[in-house]
Design a protein around this motif. Structure first.
Motif, PDB file in Angstrom:
ATOM      1  N   PRO A   1      42.720  -5.642 -40.186  1.00 55.86           N
ATOM      2  CA  PRO A   1      43.185  -6.972 -39.782  1.00 55.86           C
ATOM      3  C   PRO A   1      42.025  -7.956 -39.833  1.00 55.86           C
ATOM      4  O   PRO A   1      40.862  -7.579 -39.652  1.00 55.86           O
ATOM      5  CB  PRO A   1      43.664  -6.765 -38.339  1.00 55.86           C
ATOM      6  N   ALA A   2      42.319  -9.226 -40.086  1.00 59.97           N
ATOM      7  CA  ALA A   2      41.258 -10.231 -40.157  1.00 59.97           C
ATOM      8  C   ALA A   2      40.494 -10.317 -38.844  1.00 59.97           C
ATOM      9  O   ALA A   2      39.287 -10.559 -38.826  1.00 59.97           O
ATOM     10  CB  ALA A   2      41.847 -11.584 -40.528  1.00 59.97           C
ATOM     11  N   GLY A   3      41.187 -10.123 -37.735  1.00 59.29           N
ATOM     12  CA  GLY A   3      40.537 -10.189 -36.437  1.00 59.29           C
ATOM     13  C   GLY A   3      41.382  -9.511 -35.390  1.00 59.29           C
ATOM     14  O   GLY A   3      42.484  -9.022 -35.659  1.00 59.29           O
ATOM     15  N   VAL A   4      40.886  -9.507 -34.160  1.00 57.91           N
ATOM     16  CA  VAL A   4      41.598  -8.853 -33.072  1.00 57.91           C
ATOM     17  C   VAL A   4      42.900  -9.599 -32.767  1.00 57.91           C
ATOM     18  O   VAL A   4      43.922  -8.980 -32.471  1.00 57.91           O
ATOM     19  CB  VAL A   4      40.707  -8.766 -31.816  1.00 57.91           C
ATOM     20  N   SER A   5      42.873 -10.931 -32.849  1.00 60.65           N
ATOM     21  CA  SER A   5      44.097 -11.688 -32.568  1.00 60.65           C
ATOM     22  C   SER A   5      45.205 -11.318 -33.541  1.00 60.65           C
ATOM     23  O   SER A   5      46.378 -11.250 -33.159  1.00 60.65           O
ATOM     24  CB  SER A   5      43.813 -13.192 -32.628  1.00 60.65           C
ATOM     25  N   ASN A   6      44.845 -11.061 -34.799  1.00 54.46           N
ATOM     26  CA  ASN A   6      45.859 -10.637 -35.769  1.00 54.46           C
ATOM     27  C   ASN A   6      46.450  -9.285 -35.404  1.00 54.46           C
ATOM     28  O   ASN A   6      47.656  -9.057 -35.518  1.00 54.46           O
ATOM     29  CB  ASN A   6      45.250 -10.564 -37.170  1.00 54.46           C
ATOM     30  N   LEU A   7      45.581  -8.370 -34.953  1.00 51.84           N
ATOM     31  CA  LEU A   7      46.066  -7.053 -34.531  1.00 51.84           C
ATOM     32  C   LEU A   7      47.048  -7.186 -33.380  1.00 51.84           C
ATOM     33  O   LEU A   7      48.106  -6.554 -33.372  1.00 51.84           O
ATOM     34  CB  LEU A   7      44.889  -6.164 -34.122  1.00 51.84           C
ATOM     35  N   VAL A   8      46.714  -8.015 -32.396  1.00 56.44           N
ATOM     36  CA  VAL A   8      47.575  -8.167 -31.228  1.00 56.44           C
ATOM     37  C   VAL A   8      48.938  -8.710 -31.642  1.00 56.44           C
ATOM     38  O   VAL A   8      49.983  -8.218 -31.191  1.00 56.44           O
ATOM     39  CB  VAL A   8      46.913  -9.095 -30.189  1.00 56.44           C
TER      40      VAL A   8
END
Length: 727
Positions: A345-352
């Motif tokens: 994922p591009a970042g943790v926010s995308n994962l969430v």
């Protein structure tokens, strides 16, 4: 009128309008959710802006609308009473369909305003505004520009602005555009509506509250819903698709992971989504199974996207959609058995966001990660470090163990947006004295830090380029070049355009691409292969017929910004010996290989690695902004001279490849000396500055340089990392 079960007897519930209570009864909700009770109290009993932050499918939208509709029913507005701003037309349509019965029960008019709504409905609404207006930022821009005389009567009794998916707007020009809209509406209509923000993914609640309250003169309060406890099943797999036969095994494994299931496959590019669905459809044919595969991204026609959403929402049985970020947001797509992520994922926010799509009703979320290493081709040949695998583990660990999420980036000097809003304001108001224009524009919240002299310099530039003209009285109006710009529909958006070409088969539109493919070649679109028959460049049309496997690489996509904390976590994963239970055997073996290679290269102790005579790797373990700053410094002639650089190239996200006449120890010492002595800030923004925002090409060079340095670079992080450290 029916009343709800006795469980709904709290104070919050009793304050709701009868038609809202009837709606709750018909939905068979015995109690309000905690987030809804708290939001009802904050909205009904307070005057502050309210940020409602809670997990996916936790009832945030109802938490905002229940009390607001109750207030509207008690005291109907004489204009638009509620302005709902959403990031996607599809999300607006979804909210309209999902809450339509609630609105109709209260007799509260609601109009979704976008390109698919007939003009007659819009004209009728403008003539007799009331209730709720649902709109995107782009359509709101068009409304302000096309109907300036209607803004005051349209919004004279505006009481609430609901901004959905706040995290999708913060830190972007699109979010700043919304703040400009609200400022302009407030002045034109003489209103100060309360703002209600909705978001499921936030890294910094303090920053979000500040953003929501900008320009209101007040403060925002947080209504926070604890993440519901749920089981999360993870598996992380690894494939080197360049090994003989590995590509076929990879797609067969992926097919098995979604076989007979309802799932979304998230990818980091449109190309990956297209290729994945094309291969899975081929496998379905080989297995003589039904084709249940769809593609969902920004280049697919609206009809095909809506068909994919409808299949997942309404159809029983297996449905699989490969998507980019277009399905991260809160569109209702029903229940999912599993989410699949290809690449990190591009970042943790995308994962969430993506994880929140699974287990919404069962409380059991499943996510399968797969890291195909051919996405790192060229980099693995040199370092043999599994960067994609490391990033995926880092993102998982940061969220599951530390609950850390990136904060939105900060853009203190949005000169591109300043240019856009200047032209928009003059287009709608006709003309303005320069001093009045400066007062109107610079007082909008996004431009609070911009000096008056910088704005005067921008106006001089726009006059010189004929985007503005001066009247005989000295007032400013739109110039000839400006007229061409503002009269095109693409002006309403503030994100950069791409050259778009429609792809058609026998006149039916299949989607869009952003290049002209050679005649006779194949491309992948909508998860199918097509052969190019010809083009009509005047109409921007590419004509195709069904083709065979062997598609050109159409979209390369972007992995977005990577936060330095993610890269630091990647480094610690390499340095530590921790075993992660969710790794497959292949992923575990590849991680072990990477750890051994890191020890061979001494990556944990040294930033500068010699890989041959006069050739070095510089691996600083920094995120995108700091790496971009280093790249700019390495291009400066003084830095190149001091480091005796012959060449310096960026190897993917994390590595610089340097050739220098210095030895490895001399190169280390020179780097240390440069940071110890200090670097003039202008070094990082010297030379050619890339165009990063839509209207950068209209900016004076010095303003573009100033914007780039403030919004895209991070010199402070370099000093924190390297001041006295390189040794």
């Amino acid at each position: 009128m029916k009343e709800a079960d006795p469980g709904n007897t709290g104070e919050a519930y009793s304050r709701l309008a009868p038609f809202v209570r009837e709606y709750i009864y018909e939905k068979r909700w015995n109690t309000l959710k905690g987030i809804q009770e708290a939001a009802i109290a904050a909205i009904l009993h307070g005057e502050d802006q309210v940020l409602i932050a809670s997990g996916t499918a936790s009832g945030k939208t109802e938490a905002a609308f229940f009390p607001i509709l109750s207030l509207l029913a008690q005291n109907p507005s004489v204009s638009v009473g509620v302005l709902y701003i959403g990031p996607l037309k599809a999300l607006i349509n979804d909210q309209f369909a999902r809450l339509g019965s609630l609105f109709s029960k209260g007799g509260i008019p609601v109009l979704p305003w976008h390109g698919d709504i007939p003009g007659g409905y819009k004209k009728k609404f403008l003539d007799n505004p009331a209730g709720i207006l649902q709109i995107t930022p782009e359509s709101l821009e068009a409304l302000l520009m096309k109907h300036p005389g209607k803004i005051a009567p349209l919004f004279k009794d505006l009481r609430f602005v609901i901004i959905d998916e706040v995290h999708a707007f913060m830190g972007s020009d699109r979010g700043a555009q919304i703040l400009c809209h609200l400022g302009r509406i407030g002045r034109a209509a003489g209103v100060r509506p309360r703002r209600i923000g909705l978001s499921a993914t936030l890294g910094d609640y303090g920053e979000a509250l500040r953003w929501l309250a900008l320009g209101t003169g007040g403060k925002a309060v947080l209504v926070y819903g604890e993440e519901p406890k749920r089981q999360v099943r993870l598996r992380l797999d690894y494939f080197n698709r360049e090994n003989p036969g590995a590509g076929d095994r990879y797609y067969r494994e992926l097919y098995g992971q979604c076989r007979g299931k309802r799932c979304i496959i998230f990818t980091n590019s449109r190309l990956e989504a297209e290729e994945t669905i094309a291969r899975l459809r081929d496998l379905a044919g080989q297995y003589h199974e039904d084709t249940v595969f769809h593609v969902h991204h920004g280049s697919i026609s609206a009809a095909l996207r809506e068909e994919a959403e409808r299949e997942l929402r309404e159809k029983e049985g297996p449905v699989v959609i490969a998507a980019t970020a277009t399905l991260e947001l809160g569109i209702d797509i029903g229940s999912l058995d599993r989410v699949i992520q290809i690449g990190p994922p591009a970042g943790v926010s995308n994962l969430v966001q993506r994880l929140g799509r699974s287990g919404r009703r069962t409380g059991k979320a499943e996510i399968y990660f797969t890291c195909p290493e051919d996405t790192e081709k060229g980099q693995a040949d040199d370092t043999r470090i599994p960067w994609a695998l490391l990033k995926t583990i880092a993102v998982i660990e940061l969220y599951l163990k530390e609950k850390w999420i990136e904060a939105a980036p900060v853009k203190p000097f949005p000169f591109s947006l300043l240019c856009h809003q200047t032209l928009s304001f003059l287009s709608s108001h006709g003309e303005s004295a320069p001093q009045d224009l400066a007062r109107q524009i610079l007082s909008l919240p996004p431009f609070a830090q911009i000096p008056g002299e910088d704005y005067r310099e921008l106006l001089r530039r726009l006059l010189a380029l004929d985007y503005l003209e001066k009247t005989e009285k000295g007032s400013l109006i739109i110039g000839l070049a400006g007229e061409k710009l503002v009269n095109h529909y693409s002006f309403y958006s503030v994100f950069p355009d791409e050259e778009i070409y429609r792809v058609t088969q026998e006149g039916q539109e299949l989607g869009e691409i952003h290049f002209i493919p050679p005649e006779g070649t194949n491309l992948v679109l909508g998860g199918r292969y097509w052969q190019v028959q010809g083009w009509d460049l005047r109409r921007r049309e590419i004509m195709v017929i069904p083709g065979e496997e062997g598609g050109e690489r159409v979209w390369r996509g972007s992995r977005g910004e990577t936060h330095s904390r993610i890269v630091e976590r990647m480094r610690s994963i390499l340095a530590e010996g921790e075993l992660y239970p969710y790794l497959s055997e292949g992923a575990r073996i590849r991680l072990d290989e990477g750890r051994r290679r890191a020890r061979e290269l001494n990556l944990m102790e040294d930033y500068v690695i010699s890989i041959g005579p006069g050739v070095f790797f510089f691996i600083p373990w920094l995120g995108s902004r700091a790496m971009r700053t280093l790249a700019a410094l390495f291009r400066h002639k003084e830095i190149r001279k001091r480091l005796c650089l012959n060449s310096c190239s960026r190897e993917k996200e994390y590595i610089f490849r340097i050739t220098s006449e210095l030895s490895v120890s001399e190169l280390r010492n020179r780097l240390k000396s440069i940071f110890d002595q200090g670097i003039p800030p202008e070094y990082a923004a010297a030379g050619d500055i890339p165009l990063t925002d839509k209207y950068d090409y209209l900016l004076p060079p010095e303003l573009r340089r100033k914007q780039y340095a403030a919004n895209m670079l991070n010199m402070d992080e370099l000093y924190l990392r390297f001041g006295g450290v390189i040794s």
